[in-house]
Write an enzyme that holds these catalytic residues in place. Structure first.
Site, short mmCIF file in Angstrom:
data_model
loop_
_atom_site.label_atom_id
_atom_site.label_comp_id
_atom_site.label_asym_id
_atom_site.label_seq_id
_atom_site.Cartn_x
_atom_site.Cartn_y
_atom_site.Cartn_z
CB SER A 40 -0.94 -0.01 1.21
OG SER A 40 -0.25 0.16 2.41
CG HIS A 153 -1.23 -5.33 4.20
ND1 HIS A 153 -0.59 -4.69 5.23
CD2 HIS A 153 -0.74 -4.75 3.07
CE1 HIS A 153 0.25 -3.78 4.75
NE2 HIS A 153 0.16 -3.80 3.45
CD GLU A 162 -0.22 -1.80 9.04
OE1 GLU A 162 0.34 -1.41 10.08
OE2 GLU A 162 0.27 -1.67 7.90
CD GLU A 203 2.30 -5.20 7.79
OE1 GLU A 203 1.91 -4.88 8.94
OE2 GLU A 203 2.69 -4.37 6.96
CG ASP A 240 -1.64 2.18 8.66
OD1 ASP A 240 -2.38 3.03 8.13
OD2 ASP A 240 -0.61 1.74 8.12
CD GLU A 284 0.91 4.01 9.77
OE1 GLU A 284 1.11 3.33 10.80
OE2 GLU A 284 1.34 3.71 8.66
CG ASP A 311 2.83 5.12 5.79
OD1 ASP A 311 3.85 5.41 5.16
OD2 ASP A 311 2.34 3.96 5.75
CE LYS A 336 5.59 2.06 5.79
NZ LYS A 336 4.37 2.25 4.98
CG HIS A 364 7.19 -3.92 9.15
ND1 HIS A 364 6.59 -5.15 9.14
CD2 HIS A 364 6.18 -3.04 9.41
CE1 HIS A 364 5.30 -5.02 9.37
NE2 HIS A 364 5.03 -3.76 9.54
CE LYS A 387 3.39 0.48 10.18
NZ LYS A 387 2.04 0.80 9.69
P1 PGA Z 1 3.04 -1.30 3.04
O1 PGA Z 1 2.12 -1.09 4.31
O2 PGA Z 1 4.38 -1.74 3.49
O3 PGA Z 1 2.29 -2.33 2.24
O4 PGA Z 1 3.08 0.03 2.32
C1 PGA Z 1 2.60 -0.63 5.54
C2 PGA Z 1 1.91 0.63 5.99
O5 PGA Z 1 0.98 1.13 5.31
O6 PGA Z 1 2.27 1.17 7.03
ZN ZN Z 2 0.79 2.88 6.87
#
Ligand code: PGA
Ligand code: ZN
Length: 418
Positions: A40, A153, A162, A203, A240, A284, A311, A336, A364, A387
């Site tokens: 995503s 996911h 999430e 995840e 999230d 998030e 994010d 990230k 991650h 996370k």
């Molecule tokens: P992604 O999702 O690694 O698939 O982008 C993680 C997130 O949205 O925090």
């Molecule tokens: Zn995110």
């Protein structure tokens, strides 16, 4: 100094190709680093270079990125002092020459950047967290464990990506991980009892077909209690939803659960109701990455009570974060490494957040590898939050297990918490 740089194509936790880089120093240090990959993804993330050859891995091969490490990056960096991280990262940024690292690929550049940091740490005789964070890097972060997956996911009826448990009442990381594991297993038992699937998403969280998004919070709260903990005191929630992934024409379509289309203001009201009902400490990507005014409204509504974190809206990019600070679009930023593509730029974005008094959370990606770089990096950045997915699947656990090692190594000097 750097004697050799090499790379190869490996597979990530989803079975898709990614880049592993090897760096060797004069004197014998030899290290590797592997690059994660998101699903995503934010629109403005640094570019993950993929081959596009439909005959290999459905076009997802990374042989071009591997070749760029060998043929473009290595010749420029050979002979350099691996301790010159900022200079090495700057040289790669210049060599690429695009704002999104599209020419060489952020997967190529980040792999080298991480491997250089790891090699320099080893050469200096320090663990990576101490090399990058200095002697003050003694805080092990609170893990936000993604025990229930939805959105992009998981193929289920949950719109939000999430649902994380945060053991804020634990005295140390090892205990936090135990609270998390016990809650995860309690959740499995509850889902089984009500006849729902206990298979897991990308995840490692469960991905059941629930009747509503709210039911995800309900079953997790029940699991926290079943495991013997008090929701909100021992174990809190972090969410999230990854709202960019269900944003459509300026609105939000909760299609998977069948809960209808909502305006930005209605989403803010939904999150307010959730914060009033559930022990949530962090939200998030509650809104779409382009909904800057919505983010500001959400922060006005809830920013005093919980962390409003961006994010996709920031993609770990200092220029987007600077806009967020100007517009009071949130009070927290998800970090990230592969969204921006070098260790140095990631550290600069963290510094910017800190200066603004904003919190950060190291993250991650949904596609991961067995590399635990993120754990050391999180301790070095001293943000107090991490996370790395659920409490199963080894590409998630290798980070959590590395925190156990770090906490043990630090002994009495270790701190824990946000
Ligand atoms: P992604 O999702 O690694 O698939 O982008 C993680 C997130 O949205 O925090
Ligand atoms: Zn995110």
């Amino acid at each position: 100094s750097i004697r050799s740089i090499d790379a190869m194509e490996i597979l990530d936790s989803r079975g898709n190709p990614t880049v592993r880089v090897f760096v060797e120093l004069e004197g014998g240090v030899r290290v590797a680093a592997s690059v994660p990959s998101g699903a995503s993804t934010g629109e403005n993330e640094a570019v993950e270079l993929r081959d596009g050859d439909p005959k290999r891995y459905g076009g997802k091969g990374v042989q071009k990125a591997v070749a760029n490490v060998r043929n473009s990056i290595a010749p420029v960096l050979l002979g350099m002092d691996s301790a010159k991280q900022a200079e090495i990262d700057r040289l790669m940024i210049e060599l690429d020459g695009t704002p999104t690292k599209a020419k060489l690929g952020a997967n190529a550049i980040l792999g080298v950047s991480m491997a250089v940091a790891r090699a320099a740490a080893q050469a200096s005789g320090l663990p990576l967290y101490a090399y990058l964070g200095g002697s003050g890097a003694v805080r092990v972060p609170v893990p936000m464990m993604n025990v229930l997956n939805g959105g992009k996911h998981a193929d289920n009826s949950v719109d939000f990506q999430e649902f994380m448990i945060a053991p804020i009442g634990a005295p140390c990381f090892a205990e936090a991980l135990r609270y998390g594991s016990e809650t995860f297993h309690a959740l499995k038992g509850i889902l089984k009892k009500i006849g729902l699937a206990t298979s897991v998403g990308d995840e490692g969280g469960f991905a059941p077909n629930l009747r509503s998004n709210e039911e995800a919070c309900e079953v997790i709260l029940e699991a926290i209690q079943t495991a013997g903990y008090t929701p909100g005191k021992d174990v809190a929630l972090a969410i999230d939803p990854a709202a960019s992934s269900f944003a459509e024409n300026g609105a939000y379509n909760l299609r998977k659960s069948g809960q209808g289309v909502k305006t930005s203001a209605e989403m803010v009201a939904l999150w307010k109701a959730w914060a009033d009902t559930y022990p949530i400490i962090l939200l998030e990507d509650g809104l779409d990455e382009n909904d800057w005014s919505g983010f500001a409204a959400l922060t006005r509504e809830l920013g005093e009570r919980i962390q409003i974190m961006g994010d996709d809206i920031y993609v770990t990019n200092a220029s987007f974060v600077a806009r967020g600070i100007r517009e009071k679009a949130s009070n927290s930023v998800l970090i990230k490494l592969n969204q921006i593509g070098t260790v140095t730029e990631t550290m600069e974005t963290v510094q910017l957040c800190r200066k603004a008094g904003w919190t950060t959370l190291m993250s991650h990606r949904s596609g991961e590898t067995e590399d635990s770089f993120l754990a050391d990096f999180a301790v070095a950045m001293d943000g107090g939050q991490i996370k790395s997915g659920s409490v199963c699947r080894s590409e998630r656990l290798c980070k959590y297990n590395r925190f156990l090692e770090i906490e043990r190594e630090l002994g009495g000097a270790a701190k824990f918490g946000r």
